[in-house]
Design an enzyme around this catalytic site. Sequence first.
Site, mmCIF file in Angstrom:
data_model
loop_
_atom_site.group_PDB
_atom_site.id
_atom_site.type_symbol
_atom_site.label_atom_id
_atom_site.label_comp_id
_atom_site.label_asym_id
_atom_site.label_seq_id
_atom_site.Cartn_x
_atom_site.Cartn_y
_atom_site.Cartn_z
ATOM 1 N N THR A 74 0.834 -1.202 0.000
ATOM 2 C CA THR A 74 0.000 0.000 0.000
ATOM 3 C C THR A 74 0.868 1.251 0.000
ATOM 4 O O THR A 74 0.620 2.201 -0.744
ATOM 5 C CB THR A 74 -0.933 0.009 1.218
ATOM 6 O OG1 THR A 74 -1.755 -1.166 1.196
ATOM 7 C CG2 THR A 74 -1.836 1.231 1.213
ATOM 8 N N ARG A 234 3.800 2.078 10.321
ATOM 9 C CA ARG A 234 5.100 2.207 9.686
ATOM 10 C C ARG A 234 6.160 2.511 10.737
ATOM 11 O O ARG A 234 5.905 3.196 11.724
ATOM 12 C CB ARG A 234 5.095 3.350 8.656
ATOM 13 C CG ARG A 234 4.431 3.002 7.333
ATOM 14 C CD ARG A 234 5.274 2.016 6.526
ATOM 15 N NE ARG A 234 4.690 1.707 5.228
ATOM 16 C CZ ARG A 234 3.854 0.702 4.992
ATOM 17 N NH1 ARG A 234 3.476 -0.077 5.996
ATOM 18 N NH2 ARG A 234 3.398 0.465 3.775
ATOM 19 N N ASP A 258 5.190 -4.042 15.008
ATOM 20 C CA ASP A 258 5.440 -4.925 13.875
ATOM 21 C C ASP A 258 6.357 -4.263 12.858
ATOM 22 O O ASP A 258 6.713 -4.879 11.860
ATOM 23 C CB ASP A 258 4.110 -5.294 13.196
ATOM 24 C CG ASP A 258 4.292 -6.310 12.081
ATOM 25 O OD1 ASP A 258 4.869 -7.388 12.351
ATOM 26 O OD2 ASP A 258 3.883 -6.026 10.937
ATOM 27 N N GLU A 263 14.379 -1.383 8.177
ATOM 28 C CA GLU A 263 14.015 -2.779 7.980
ATOM 29 C C GLU A 263 14.733 -3.347 6.757
ATOM 30 O O GLU A 263 14.708 -2.713 5.700
ATOM 31 C CB GLU A 263 12.494 -2.899 7.791
ATOM 32 C CG GLU A 263 11.707 -2.459 9.006
ATOM 33 C CD GLU A 263 10.210 -2.449 8.765
ATOM 34 O OE1 GLU A 263 9.465 -2.378 9.740
ATOM 35 O OE2 GLU A 263 9.786 -2.482 7.579
ATOM 36 N N HIS A 284 7.601 -7.360 10.836
ATOM 37 C CA HIS A 284 6.819 -6.792 9.743
ATOM 38 C C HIS A 284 6.015 -7.880 9.029
ATOM 39 O O HIS A 284 6.062 -8.016 7.797
ATOM 40 C CB HIS A 284 7.709 -6.055 8.745
ATOM 41 C CG HIS A 284 6.965 -5.012 7.960
ATOM 42 N ND1 HIS A 284 7.501 -3.797 7.631
ATOM 43 C CD2 HIS A 284 5.709 -4.999 7.444
ATOM 44 C CE1 HIS A 284 6.623 -3.086 6.945
ATOM 45 N NE2 HIS A 284 5.518 -3.808 6.811
ATOM 46 N N ALA A 286 2.498 -8.414 9.978
ATOM 47 C CA ALA A 286 1.063 -8.247 10.234
ATOM 48 C C ALA A 286 0.241 -8.435 8.966
ATOM 49 O O ALA A 286 -0.896 -8.928 9.017
ATOM 50 C CB ALA A 286 0.798 -6.868 10.841
ATOM 51 N N TRP A 287 0.808 -8.064 7.836
ATOM 52 C CA TRP A 287 0.093 -8.131 6.558
ATOM 53 C C TRP A 287 0.050 -9.531 5.957
ATOM 54 O O TRP A 287 -0.701 -9.782 5.009
ATOM 55 C CB TRP A 287 0.798 -7.233 5.526
ATOM 56 C CG TRP A 287 2.193 -7.725 5.209
ATOM 57 C CD1 TRP A 287 3.337 -7.475 5.903
ATOM 58 C CD2 TRP A 287 2.564 -8.604 4.140
ATOM 59 N NE1 TRP A 287 4.405 -8.120 5.336
ATOM 60 C CE2 TRP A 287 3.954 -8.819 4.244
ATOM 61 C CE3 TRP A 287 1.853 -9.211 3.098
ATOM 62 C CZ2 TRP A 287 4.651 -9.628 3.357
ATOM 63 C CZ3 TRP A 287 2.547 -10.019 2.207
ATOM 64 C CH2 TRP A 287 3.939 -10.223 2.344
#
Length: 316
Positions: A74, A234, A258, A263, A284, A286-287
Amino acid sequence: MNPLQIVVLDRDTLVNRPFDFDFPHTLSSYGTTEAHETLERIRGADIVITNKVVISAQAFAENPQLKLVAVTATGVNNVDVEAAKQNGTAVCNIRAYGNESVAEHAFMMMITLMRNLPAYQRDVAAGLWENSPFFCHLGAPMRDLNGKTLAIFGRGNIGKTLATYAQAFKMNVVFAEHKHAQSVRYGYVSFDEAIRSADVVSLNCPLTPQTANMIGEAELQQMKPGAILINCGRGGLVDEAALVAALKYGQIGGAGFDVLTQEPPRDGNPLLKARLPNLIVTPHIAWASQEAANRLFDILVDNINRFVAGNPQNLV
């Protein structure tokens, strides 16, 4: 039509399924791409697919033929959108693919920290229950979600989905206004009121110059002593060093993150070094439920097919 040259820069971040493009094309796919490799790999490309690999102004300047940058996420902060516009290159992203996945992850962190499960896991592993004089071991405080206030920063699809989960647990949900906003929109509460009144603060907003370090030492000091801070938005929204200090000195009750400022965190990070029982850090992900990852892939392919067909969608 002549075959379009497609380059995928970080294929390993996508599910292992074949691309189903419905137009003539050639495909160059790279599992990962380092910054110094980007310009060489996209040279002459018509379509570039990227997740987090940066597409800079120089990349556009050297590739006037580039028609589309398809971002497999996104957020598009890894693409110089203004340079793309000047180059006549379209940029599209993936929307509404992981609402449930990210909202569930944020909710998982919230309830886990409110019940202090990491602290109890640590105590059980250390043998404290075995040595308890009672049938139970009462260590860290546990709190119900019922009746507590959740302040959500970001009223997009993820924020609204999270709100429905919290309301099902009879939480009071408020949406917070932007920091330094001149007025408060209908249906929102002011930034300061949200920070001061919330039992849980959830960050579900993008990283912009206006939101960078929106939660720092001053904001952490305003929060309730037992408040929980969740960031599935973020990295960079929170001053991470200030957060570690707030957790160590009991200014807030816990935090679930998260995302980190850098990163992957190859140079380390204050949150990774803290090793506190009231801090949860996930990489990272969660998605990344199986359902969301497959929806993302389907939307990506559809974005590109529709762009080539002259019926673009999800343009930035």
